[in-house]
Design a protein around this motif. Structure first.
Motif, PDB file in Angstrom:
ATOM      1  N   ASN A   8       0.817  -1.224   0.000  1.00 52.55           N
ATOM      2  CA  ASN A   8       0.000   0.000   0.000  1.00 52.55           C
ATOM      3  C   ASN A   8       0.843   1.263   0.000  1.00 52.55           C
ATOM      4  OD1 ASN A   8      -2.161  -1.609   0.197  1.00 52.55           O
ATOM      5  ND2 ASN A   8      -2.566  -1.261   2.362  1.00 52.55           N
ATOM      6  N   ASP A   9       2.067   1.160   0.539  1.00 52.64           N
ATOM      7  CA  ASP A   9       2.930   2.334   0.634  1.00 52.64           C
ATOM      8  C   ASP A   9       3.279   2.912  -0.725  1.00 52.64           C
ATOM      9  OD1 ASP A   9       2.899   2.016   3.289  1.00 52.64           O
ATOM     10  OD2 ASP A   9       4.924   1.236   3.486  1.00 52.64           O
ATOM     11  N   PHE A  10       3.097   2.145  -1.759  1.00 49.93           N
ATOM     12  CA  PHE A  10       3.511   2.612  -3.079  1.00 49.93           C
ATOM     13  C   PHE A  10       2.394   3.321  -3.824  1.00 49.93           C
ATOM     14  CE2 PHE A  10       5.763  -1.248  -1.874  1.00 49.93           C
ATOM     15  CZ  PHE A  10       7.013  -0.707  -1.695  1.00 49.93           C
ATOM     16  N   GLN A  11       1.223   3.383  -3.201  1.00 45.28           N
ATOM     17  CA  GLN A  11       0.113   4.064  -3.861  1.00 45.28           C
ATOM     18  C   GLN A  11       0.186   5.548  -3.525  1.00 45.28           C
ATOM     19  OE1 GLN A  11      -2.762   0.377  -2.898  1.00 45.28           O
ATOM     20  NE2 GLN A  11      -3.778   2.067  -3.925  1.00 45.28           N
ATOM     21  N   VAL A  12       0.625   6.328  -4.483  1.00 42.52           N
ATOM     22  CA  VAL A  12       0.843   7.752  -4.215  1.00 42.52           C
ATOM     23  C   VAL A  12       0.270   8.651  -5.316  1.00 42.52           C
ATOM     24  CG1 VAL A  12       2.913   7.504  -2.791  1.00 42.52           C
ATOM     25  CG2 VAL A  12       3.133   7.570  -5.275  1.00 42.52           C
ATOM     26  N   GLU A  13      -0.507   8.064  -6.222  1.00 42.11           N
ATOM     27  CA  GLU A  13      -0.957   8.856  -7.361  1.00 42.11           C
ATOM     28  C   GLU A  13      -1.839  10.026  -6.919  1.00 42.11           C
ATOM     29  OE1 GLU A  13      -1.348   5.529  -7.342  1.00 42.11           O
ATOM     30  OE2 GLU A  13       0.284   5.019  -8.712  1.00 42.11           O
ATOM     31  N   ILE A  14      -1.535  11.185  -7.488  1.00 41.37           N
ATOM     32  CA  ILE A  14      -2.326  12.394  -7.260  1.00 41.37           C
ATOM     33  C   ILE A  14      -3.034  12.721  -8.564  1.00 41.37           C
ATOM     34  CG2 ILE A  14      -2.078  14.907  -7.134  1.00 41.37           C
ATOM     35  CD1 ILE A  14       0.044  14.546  -5.021  1.00 41.37           C
ATOM     36  N   GLY A  15      -4.272  13.137  -8.466  1.00 37.65           N
ATOM     37  CA  GLY A  15      -4.949  13.619  -9.675  1.00 37.65           C
ATOM     38  C   GLY A  15      -6.386  13.169  -9.777  1.00 37.65           C
ATOM     39  N   LEU A  16      -7.211  14.054 -10.262  1.00 39.79           N
ATOM     40  CA  LEU A  16      -8.605  13.714 -10.532  1.00 39.79           C
ATOM     41  C   LEU A  16      -8.665  12.898 -11.814  1.00 39.79           C
ATOM     42  CD1 LEU A  16     -10.237  17.176  -9.776  1.00 39.79           C
ATOM     43  CD2 LEU A  16     -10.538  15.074  -8.449  1.00 39.79           C
ATOM     44  N   ARG A  17      -9.730  12.141 -11.964  1.00 37.58           N
ATOM     45  CA  ARG A  17      -9.868  11.399 -13.225  1.00 37.58           C
ATOM     46  C   ARG A  17      -9.939  12.379 -14.390  1.00 37.58           C
ATOM     47  NH1 ARG A  17     -14.379   7.691 -11.024  1.00 37.58           N
ATOM     48  NH2 ARG A  17     -13.491   8.189  -9.013  1.00 37.58           N
ATOM     49  N   GLU A  18      -9.382  11.973 -15.521  1.00 37.74           N
ATOM     50  CA  GLU A  18      -9.283  12.883 -16.655  1.00 37.74           C
ATOM     51  C   GLU A  18     -10.656  13.455 -17.027  1.00 37.74           C
ATOM     52  OE1 GLU A  18      -6.548  11.356 -19.491  1.00 37.74           O
ATOM     53  OE2 GLU A  18      -6.827  13.067 -20.829  1.00 37.74           O
ATOM     54  N   GLY A  19     -10.692  14.741 -17.227  1.00 40.65           N
ATOM     55  CA  GLY A  19     -11.953  15.407 -17.565  1.00 40.65           C
ATOM     56  C   GLY A  19     -12.602  16.063 -16.369  1.00 40.65           C
ATOM     57  N   GLN A  20     -12.220  15.615 -15.152  1.00 44.68           N
ATOM     58  CA  GLN A  20     -12.799  16.223 -13.947  1.00 44.68           C
ATOM     59  C   GLN A  20     -11.967  17.436 -13.530  1.00 44.68           C
ATOM     60  OE1 GLN A  20     -12.942  13.176 -10.913  1.00 44.68           O
ATOM     61  NE2 GLN A  20     -15.010  12.590 -11.502  1.00 44.68           N
ATOM     62  N   GLN A  21     -12.614  18.408 -12.942  1.00 44.85           N
ATOM     63  CA  GLN A  21     -11.893  19.547 -12.371  1.00 44.85           C
ATOM     64  C   GLN A  21     -12.784  20.241 -11.351  1.00 44.85           C
ATOM     65  OE1 GLN A  21     -10.991  22.191 -15.620  1.00 44.85           O
ATOM     66  NE2 GLN A  21     -13.093  22.850 -15.850  1.00 44.85           N
ATOM     67  N   TRP A  22     -12.196  21.120 -10.557  1.00 48.22           N
ATOM     68  CA  TRP A  22     -12.986  21.846  -9.564  1.00 48.22           C
ATOM     69  C   TRP A  22     -13.942  22.792 -10.284  1.00 48.22           C
ATOM     70  CZ3 TRP A  22      -8.791  24.031  -5.672  1.00 48.22           C
ATOM     71  CH2 TRP A  22      -8.149  22.946  -5.049  1.00 48.22           C
ATOM     72  N   ASP A  23     -15.142  22.916  -9.720  1.00 48.39           N
ATOM     73  CA  ASP A  23     -16.033  23.943 -10.279  1.00 48.39           C
ATOM     74  C   ASP A  23     -15.743  25.271  -9.567  1.00 48.39           C
ATOM     75  OD1 ASP A  23     -17.325  23.864  -7.812  1.00 48.39           O
ATOM     76  OD2 ASP A  23     -18.909  22.521  -8.525  1.00 48.39           O
ATOM     77  N   ALA A  24     -16.370  26.334 -10.035  1.00 51.32           N
ATOM     78  CA  ALA A  24     -16.085  27.671  -9.496  1.00 51.32           C
ATOM     79  C   ALA A  24     -16.383  27.755  -8.002  1.00 51.32           C
ATOM     80  CB  ALA A  24     -16.909  28.710 -10.256  1.00 51.32           C
ATOM     81  N   GLY A  25     -17.448  27.069  -7.568  1.00 50.86           N
ATOM     82  CA  GLY A  25     -17.817  27.101  -6.148  1.00 50.86           C
ATOM     83  C   GLY A  25     -16.740  26.478  -5.286  1.00 50.86           C
ATOM     84  N   LYS A  26     -16.220  25.340  -5.744  1.00 46.39           N
ATOM     85  CA  LYS A  26     -15.180  24.673  -4.953  1.00 46.39           C
ATOM     86  C   LYS A  26     -13.917  25.530  -4.899  1.00 46.39           C
ATOM     87  CE  LYS A  26     -12.527  20.684  -3.942  1.00 46.39           C
ATOM     88  NZ  LYS A  26     -12.552  19.273  -3.694  1.00 46.39           N
ATOM     89  N   LEU A  27     -13.534  26.089  -6.036  1.00 42.62           N
ATOM     90  CA  LEU A  27     -12.335  26.939  -6.060  1.00 42.62           C
ATOM     91  C   LEU A  27     -12.482  28.089  -5.058  1.00 42.62           C
ATOM     92  CD1 LEU A  27      -9.593  27.687  -7.240  1.00 42.62           C
ATOM     93  CD2 LEU A  27     -10.766  28.873  -9.099  1.00 42.62           C
ATOM     94  N   GLU A  28     -13.656  28.676  -5.015  1.00 36.10           N
ATOM     95  CA  GLU A  28     -13.880  29.795  -4.096  1.00 36.10           C
ATOM     96  C   GLU A  28     -13.799  29.336  -2.644  1.00 36.10           C
ATOM     97  OE1 GLU A  28     -13.673  32.842  -4.952  1.00 36.10           O
ATOM     98  OE2 GLU A  28     -13.895  33.402  -2.839  1.00 36.10           O
ATOM     99  N   ARG A  29     -14.377  28.147  -2.357  1.00 38.15           N
ATOM    100  CA  ARG A  29     -14.315  27.637  -0.974  1.00 38.15           C
ATOM    101  C   ARG A  29     -12.870  27.361  -0.555  1.00 38.15           C
ATOM    102  NH1 ARG A  29     -18.544  24.649  -2.903  1.00 38.15           N
ATOM    103  NH2 ARG A  29     -17.370  22.700  -2.970  1.00 38.15           N
ATOM    104  N   ILE A  30     -12.104  26.795  -1.477  1.00 32.94           N
ATOM    105  CA  ILE A  30     -10.697  26.502  -1.180  1.00 32.94           C
ATOM    106  C   ILE A  30      -9.940  27.816  -0.940  1.00 32.94           C
ATOM    107  CG2 ILE A  30      -8.530  25.586  -2.155  1.00 32.94           C
ATOM    108  CD1 ILE A  30     -10.454  23.360  -1.384  1.00 32.94           C
ATOM    109  N   LYS A  31     -10.239  28.807  -1.759  1.00 29.40           N
ATOM    110  CA  LYS A  31      -9.556  30.100  -1.593  1.00 29.40           C
ATOM    111  C   LYS A  31      -9.877  30.720  -0.235  1.00 29.40           C
ATOM    112  CE  LYS A  31      -8.839  32.032  -6.173  1.00 29.40           C
ATOM    113  NZ  LYS A  31      -9.185  33.174  -7.023  1.00 29.40           N
ATOM    114  N   VAL A  32     -11.141  30.628   0.161  1.00 30.71           N
ATOM    115  CA  VAL A  32     -11.544  31.191   1.462  1.00 30.71           C
ATOM    116  C   VAL A  32     -10.786  30.488   2.588  1.00 30.71           C
ATOM    117  CG1 VAL A  32     -13.464  31.390   3.111  1.00 30.71           C
ATOM    118  CG2 VAL A  32     -13.808  32.005   0.705  1.00 30.71           C
ATOM    119  N   SER A  33     -10.719  29.141   2.500  1.00 26.97           N
ATOM    120  CA  SER A  33     -10.036  28.395   3.571  1.00 26.97           C
ATOM    121  C   SER A  33      -8.538  28.717   3.569  1.00 26.97           C
ATOM    122  CB  SER A  33     -10.279  26.894   3.444  1.00 26.97           C
ATOM    123  OG  SER A  33      -9.436  26.316   2.474  1.00 26.97           O
TER     124      SER A  33
END
Lengths: 165, 178
Positions: A8-33
């Motif tokens: 399990n230690d070797f599972q380190v992949e970062i990334g959303l599935r291709e085609g997925q991305q944050w929507d504007a609402g999520k980006l704003e929430r992340i920015k606020v935090s």
């Protein structure tokens, strides 16, 4: 260091599935935090981050081939960046590394050659590798060499002119 | 940037470099075992730069790949990170590939993050199966000092990021440890 680890230690992949991305609402929430997190940072933490960023830029500069350097940066430029971040004047810095203001300025202006001893003092003082300071100097020496080697005054030197005479 | 990674077979530390990939052939789905199509993603994503980790010994073989993005021109985001298939599992060739790339991504967040977002590296862990996703998240929580943010999103910030730099990057720069 042990190399026996679970699969399990070797599972380190970062990334959303291709085609997925944050929507504007999520980006704003992340920015606020993120802004809230930043508002709680101590001055020391901010300073530590800025110092690390300068170290990174130094390393990037020292690793860049001469042809790809957009703007030459002297050792003095990086010293200035560090001192500005630390809100420290040059004289205090010079004294702290057991030098004098006037003496150190001669090295900074290139009247004296930046050397291993200074690289070690700068390295310890700014928590950087002495090697990086020397590599910055070396990079600038190579830049100067490439400028000089194209000058006309050197074109006359050629062993063929001597050997085939 | 020069780094050191660990050759598992011999336990020796070997010289490697993290380089910005411009002309290099990046891993794609045609390359066996790679999960992400870096060749295609690096062209599609906005404000993104792609980095590869290669060793001095085999400079044409990619050991790991990272795409760093600046969301909205200011928020540092580790969009994609993956180690080469031969660096996974018990028979892996090299260790510390992921650590070096994560630490490097954090350094990029310090360098490129704007204003309050500086030094906060966000990223997403998203697997097909929830069980797998939790394993990866646990790795980031326990091994790389990440914290949960929202849904699949995690982040590495400040002291925990600096610890990664000390652990994974400083060795490649000579005696930078202070």
């Amino acid at each position: 260091m042990s190399t026996k680890r679970k699969a399990n230690d070797f599972q380190v992949e970062i990334g959303l599935r291709e085609g997925q991305q944050w929507d504007a609402g999520k980006l704003e929430r992340i920015k606020v935090s993120a802004r809230e997190f930043d508002s709680k940072r101590t001055p020391e933490q901010r300073k530590e981050n800025e110092m690390a960023a300068i170290r990174f830029r130094m390393e990037q500069y020292a690793s860049t081939e001469e042809d790809n350097i957009e703007k030459e940066r002297a050792v003095e430029d990086f010293v200035h960046l560090f001192l500005t971040t630390l809100d420290m004047n040059f004289k205090t810095f010079a004294q702290a590394i057991e030098s004098s203001d006037a003496n150190l300025k001669k090295y900074m202006k290139g009247e004296r050659k930046f050397n291993e001893d200074l690289a070690c003092r700068f390295g310890k003082f700014f928590h950087t590798s002495p090697l990086t300071w020397m590599r910055v100097q070396h990079r600038n020496d190579l830049l100067e060499l490439s400028r000089m080697s194209n000058k006309r005054q050197y074109q006359k030197y050629d062993y063929k002119k001597v050997v085939n005479r | 940037m020069q780094v050191r990674i660990l050759k598992v077979e011999t336990g020796e530390s070997v010289s490697a470099a993290i380089e910005r990939s411009s002309r290099r052939l990046l891993p794609s789905l045609h390359d066996e075992g790679w999960k992400f199509n870096f060749a295609s993603l690096s062209k599609k994503l906005k404000n993104a730069s792609t980095y590869v980790l290669v060793t001095e010994e085999t400079p044409h073989e990619i050991e790991g790949c990272l795409i760093f993005q600046l969301l909205d021109d200011e928020v540092p985001y580790g969009a994609y990170l993956e180690v080469a298939p031969h660096n996974r599992g018990e028979e892996r060739k090299y260790d510390h590939v992921a650590g070096c790339l994560i630490a490097y991504a954090f350094q990029l967040s310090l360098d490129k993050g704007v204003g309050p977002y500086n030094g906060q590296l966000f990223f997403d862990v998203s697997e097909q199966y929830e069980e797998d996703e939790q394993k990866v998240r646990n790795n980031y929580l326990t091994r790389y000092g990440a914290e949960e943010v929202e849904g699949t999103t995690m982040k590495i910030a400040d002291k925990n990021g600096h610890a990664l730099i000390t652990k994974y990057l400083n060795e490649g720069q000579g005696s930078a440890k202070t």
